[in-house]
Design an enzyme around this catalytic site. Structure first.
Site, PDB file in Angstrom:
ATOM      1  N   ASP A   1      -4.878  -0.123  -0.668  1.00 15.43           N
ATOM      2  CA  ASP A   1      -3.713  -0.699  -0.730  1.00 15.43           C
ATOM      3  C   ASP A   1      -2.540  -1.222   0.499  1.00 15.43           C
ATOM      4  O   ASP A   1      -1.790  -0.423   0.790  1.00 15.43           O
ATOM      5  CB  ASP A   1      -3.255  -0.122  -1.931  1.00 15.43           C
ATOM      6  CG  ASP A   1      -1.956  -0.483  -3.074  1.00 15.43           C
ATOM      7  OD1 ASP A   1      -2.269  -1.830  -2.526  1.00 15.43           O
ATOM      8  OD2 ASP A   1      -1.327  -0.351  -3.781  1.00 15.43           O
TER       9      ASP A   1
ATOM     10  N   GLN B   1      -6.453   2.861  -4.462  1.00 14.24           N
ATOM     11  CA  GLN B   1      -5.789   3.669  -3.985  1.00 14.24           C
ATOM     12  C   GLN B   1      -5.379   3.722  -2.089  1.00 14.24           C
ATOM     13  O   GLN B   1      -4.439   3.381  -1.495  1.00 14.24           O
ATOM     14  CB  GLN B   1      -4.882   4.888  -3.934  1.00 14.24           C
ATOM     15  CG  GLN B   1      -4.177   4.462  -5.841  1.00 14.24           C
ATOM     16  CD  GLN B   1      -4.263   5.939  -6.359  1.00 14.24           C
ATOM     17  OE1 GLN B   1      -3.850   6.307  -5.866  1.00 14.24           O
ATOM     18  NE2 GLN B   1      -3.314   6.195  -7.542  1.00 14.24           N
TER      19      GLN B   1
ATOM     20  N   ARG C   1      -5.506  -2.538  -8.542  1.00 16.12           N
ATOM     21  CA  ARG C   1      -4.240  -1.448  -9.229  1.00 16.12           C
ATOM     22  C   ARG C   1      -5.411  -0.387  -9.403  1.00 16.12           C
ATOM     23  O   ARG C   1      -5.245  -0.183 -10.851  1.00 16.12           O
ATOM     24  CB  ARG C   1      -3.224  -2.054  -9.664  1.00 16.12           C
ATOM     25  CG  ARG C   1      -2.580  -2.709  -9.110  1.00 16.12           C
ATOM     26  CD  ARG C   1      -1.318  -2.084  -7.671  1.00 16.12           C
ATOM     27  NE  ARG C   1      -0.294  -1.710  -8.065  1.00 16.12           N
ATOM     28  CZ  ARG C   1       0.856  -0.871  -7.297  1.00 16.12           C
ATOM     29  NH1 ARG C   1       0.952  -1.346  -5.877  1.00 16.12           N
ATOM     30  NH2 ARG C   1       1.965  -0.405  -8.057  1.00 16.12           N
TER      31      ARG C   1
ATOM     32  N   TYR D   1       2.341  -3.473 -12.450  1.00 21.09           N
ATOM     33  CA  TYR D   1       3.482  -3.977 -12.039  1.00 21.09           C
ATOM     34  C   TYR D   1       4.300  -4.032 -13.129  1.00 21.09           C
ATOM     35  O   TYR D   1       3.803  -4.421 -13.894  1.00 21.09           O
ATOM     36  CB  TYR D   1       2.766  -5.624 -11.463  1.00 21.09           C
ATOM     37  CG  TYR D   1       2.063  -5.555  -9.899  1.00 21.09           C
ATOM     38  CD1 TYR D   1       3.103  -5.565  -8.435  1.00 21.09           C
ATOM     39  CD2 TYR D   1       1.283  -5.813 -10.536  1.00 21.09           C
ATOM     40  CE1 TYR D   1       2.497  -5.095  -7.337  1.00 21.09           C
ATOM     41  CE2 TYR D   1       0.207  -5.549  -8.845  1.00 21.09           C
ATOM     42  CZ  TYR D   1       1.071  -5.211  -8.370  1.00 21.09           C
ATOM     43  OH  TYR D   1       0.444  -4.977  -6.823  1.00 21.09           O
TER      44      TYR D   1
ATOM     45  N   SER E   1       0.993  -0.940  -0.554  1.00 24.06           N
ATOM     46  CA  SER E   1       1.690   0.126  -1.066  1.00 24.06           C
ATOM     47  C   SER E   1       2.591   0.324   0.432  1.00 24.06           C
ATOM     48  O   SER E   1       3.627   1.262   0.359  1.00 24.06           O
ATOM     49  CB  SER E   1       1.095   1.677  -1.703  1.00 24.06           C
ATOM     50  OG  SER E   1       0.982   0.849  -3.346  1.00 24.06           O
TER      51      SER E   1
END
Length: 673
Positions: A167, A164, A159, A264, A170
């Site tokens: 990911d 990103q 993360r 998280y 997500s």
């Protein structure tokens, strides 16, 4: 010569690339990407096997071809995602059988790890959704290592900012959050937004989102777009994000930091859990839809909605549990099932919500895969993917953390995942020097006082000029009425502006008093007499119709079961009747008190709590003024005016009662005109 001539074309043909993306500048053979079918079929859904998604879509495959990759796709791989074999071929892909794809490809893509094919994948790289931190994922890694497969876990992307774009958690969570609202809407079966129709009025739905990660925020956005009233909670303090999306933040009266590693949430303490479940139980009694998204990587999903809380919910309510795969946030969730409880609450425990929007989910997943390849191969494009990937592993801590995090095993040996990088602590808020200087400048008391004095002097001079040649009593009345009216109207809530217009329209019906006085003083002037009579009748329409419409509009804001006792505010009207009969000397003060009640009526509309009382103040004010005026008129004028008031009032009453709810604002405008 003939044999030489035949040999040259043959040699050239052998050297020519078979496909358009075969020829790389480096002269090396292209990296072949293989896309496998996920094993889904309509019958398989009942067995909860397979996946409707596909790991690569034609548009993204076309992008990769430009980077030097050759893409081969299993026949029918995209069928259940809405991508035909012809679409893949048009994008430059080759369509082959499953075994042919595995045999030809160096890098294989499959969302679900194809365990049955591991034996034929020795020496291959498999990019798949493994979940290496979970027990099931650890078992998959063992089987891949035993089979000699280099396994890449797309869920292990760290993360961090640079990762990103890779990911998948997500991207798929966003789809799942959107789909959760769609599933809830289907099960709920009623409007989300407030509706006022000729068939009745319907309140907006109330939605509660538990967990404000990617899926939760997506659910908030979709619910708000549909018109639902949304409230949300998360163990982390993300109230600013929730408020920015137009939702209400639900706070648990217990202080505890819920932020964990890697961005998280962490597991909460028992004391916090008890406090939060009591908060949620109260919310469950009020809401129609609950969407839970709270999950902790590698652990069971936290219990947020107990069976006691479900029993408190209204019949027809819906719970969508996105954490069903980890045991569920609701105590009564059944994995991959939908059922209705004894008290009429529908609980949805699907674990494939993103796959139920297969086309969109596949497109986002495929773009994540393209970004993964681009991140690893860098400027060398396809030719550098495999060498760069293994190079990062061999470089140890100096290698790319993304590559070292996602590779689970290589050459039959497990690869240890590096610890996740710690999130950068938020920087303390600092005020820029320029901003500080401007704030100090703006807060200079001397300058503020001088400007205020100058404005006041100009205002006083203007009012003095306005009063030149004007009777003192008239000027005083005008100034005080203007100041009181401005203060009263300024505080009215935005949602009550239309009822405010309706009340002021009714109060403006005080022109009836002018008509009554004109009827008394017009004498033998027939034209003036007729004009006065018309004014009395028309004003009566405005008074009665205006207050009826005002009350109907305020009733639209009442919640189910809410009691309204503002009618008691009409009792003071009896005082006006008694005073006008018992003591005529009090008629002038009664006019002043009536005027004050009219101003109080406008002030009462400042909040929803006092709006109904404000409407009754206006009714009393207008009634008192009319009673005082009638009491001072001769009997013959009263005899002529009373029928006019009754006729006009009846027209206003019928008009105000019969107009449909959706036409009420237009009716207000009609009375105003």
């Amino acid at each position: 010569q003939r044999s030489l001539a035949a040999l040259v074309p043959a040699t050239m043909a052998a050297a020519a690339p078979l496909l358009a993306n075969d020829g790389l500048a480096s002269g090396q053979a292209p990296v072949v990407l293989g896309v496998l079918h996920e094993g889904y079929s309509p019958d398989a859904r009942r067995e909860h096997t397979g996946d409707q998604r596909v790991s690569m879509v034609p548009a993204v495959a076309q992008q990769l071809a430009k980077d030097g990759y050759q893409v081969v796709v299993e026949l029918g791989a995209g069928t259940f995602s809405g991508f035909t074999d012809e679409a893949y071929q048009a994008a430059g892909c080759s369509m082959l059988s499953r075994q042919a794809v595995i045999q030809k490809a160096q890098v294989l893509f499959a969302i679900e790890p194809p365990l049955r094919d591991f034996g034929s994948m020795r020496g291959k790289i498999l990019i798949s959704w493994v979940g290496r931190l979970l027990d099931t994922g650890k078992e998959i890694v063992k089987q891949a290592a035993a089979a000699g497969v280099t396994l890449i876990d797309v869920t292990a992307v760290p993360r961090i900012t640079i990762a990103q774009k890779l990911d998948v958690l997500s991207s798929q969570a966003k789809v799942a959050g959107h789909r959760a609202v769609v599933e809830a809407t289907h099960a709920f079966g009623r409007f989300h937004t407030a509706e006022m129709t000729a068939a009745g009025k319907y309140p907006p739905s109330q939605t509660f989102i538990l967990g404000c990660g990617v899926a939760g925020l997506a659910a908030i956005g979709t619910s708000k777009a549909l018109g639902s009233v949304v409230r949300a909670w998360d163990v982390r303090d993300v109230a600013d994000q929730v408020h920015s999306m137009g939702a209400k933040w639900v706070s648990v009266d217990f202080k505890e930091d819920g932020a964990g590693e890697g961005g998280y949430a962490k597991e909460s303490s028992d004391a916090f859990k008890k406090a939060q479940q009591e908060t949620f139980r109260k919310a469950c009694e009020e809401v129609d839809i609950i969407i839970t998204t709270a999950a902790i990587p590698g652990k069971r999903s936290p219990l947020l909605i107990t069976k006691e809380a479900v029993k408190c919910m209204k019949a027809g309510s819906v719970i969508v549990d996105l954490a069903a795969i980890g045991g569920g946030n609701c105590e009564l969730t059944k994995k991959d099932e939908v059922y209705t409880t004894e008290n009429g609450v529908t609980i949805i425990g699907y674990t494939d919500l993103s796959a139920r929007m297969a086309n969109q989910a596949s497109a986002m997943y495929a773009q994540n895969m393209a970004n993964l390849l681009k991140h690893v191969h860098g400027k060398e494009k396809a030719a550098g993917f495999i060498s760069n990937l293994y190079g990062h592993l061999e470089a140890g801590e100096q290698g790319d953390i993304v590559s070292r995090s996602i590779v689970c095993c290589r050459d039959g040996q497990p690869v240890t995942m590096p610890p996740p990088p710690q999130p950068t602590p938020p920087k303390p808020k600092t005020v820029a020097p320029v901003a500080k200087a401007e704030a100090a400048k703006a807060a200079d008391p001397l300058k503020s006082a001088a400007i205020g004095a100058a404005v006041l002097v100009v205002g006083i001079l203007g009012l003095l000029g306005l009063g030149e040649g004007v009777k003192t009593s008239l000027l005083t009345t005008f100034l005080l009425a203007g100041a009181a009216g401005y203060q009263a109207v300024w505080g009215v809530a935005h949602a009550l502006h239309t009822p405010l217009m309706s009340v002021t329209n009714a109060i403006s019906g005080m022109t009836a008093i002018g008509g009554l006085l004109l009827m008394q003083r017009s004498g033998n002037a027939i034209a003036a007499q007729i004009l006065a009579m018309v004014a009395v009748a028309a004003s009566a329409v405005n008074i009665i119709g205006g207050f009826v419409v005002s009350q109907r509009m305020l009733n639209l804001f009442k919640k189910p079961g809410e009691e309204d006792y503002s009618a008691f505010m009409l009792i003071p009207g009896l005082v006006f009747v008694y005073v006008s009969w018992a003591d005529p000397e009090l008629l002038p003060p009664m006019l002043s008190v009536s005027a004050l009640l009219c101003i109080a009526a406008i002030g009462g509309l400042a909040t929803m709590r006092t709006a109904n009382s404000g409407c009754k103040f206006g009714i009393c004010g207008v009634f008192g003024a009319l009673v005082a005026t009638f009491a001072s008129l001769p009997e013959d004028i009263v005899g002529m005016a009373t029928p006019l008031m009754i006729i006009g009032g009846s027209i206003g009453l019928v008009w105000g009662m019969r107009v449909s709810p959706i036409a009420l604002p237009q009716t207000v405008a009609a009375f105003h005109s």
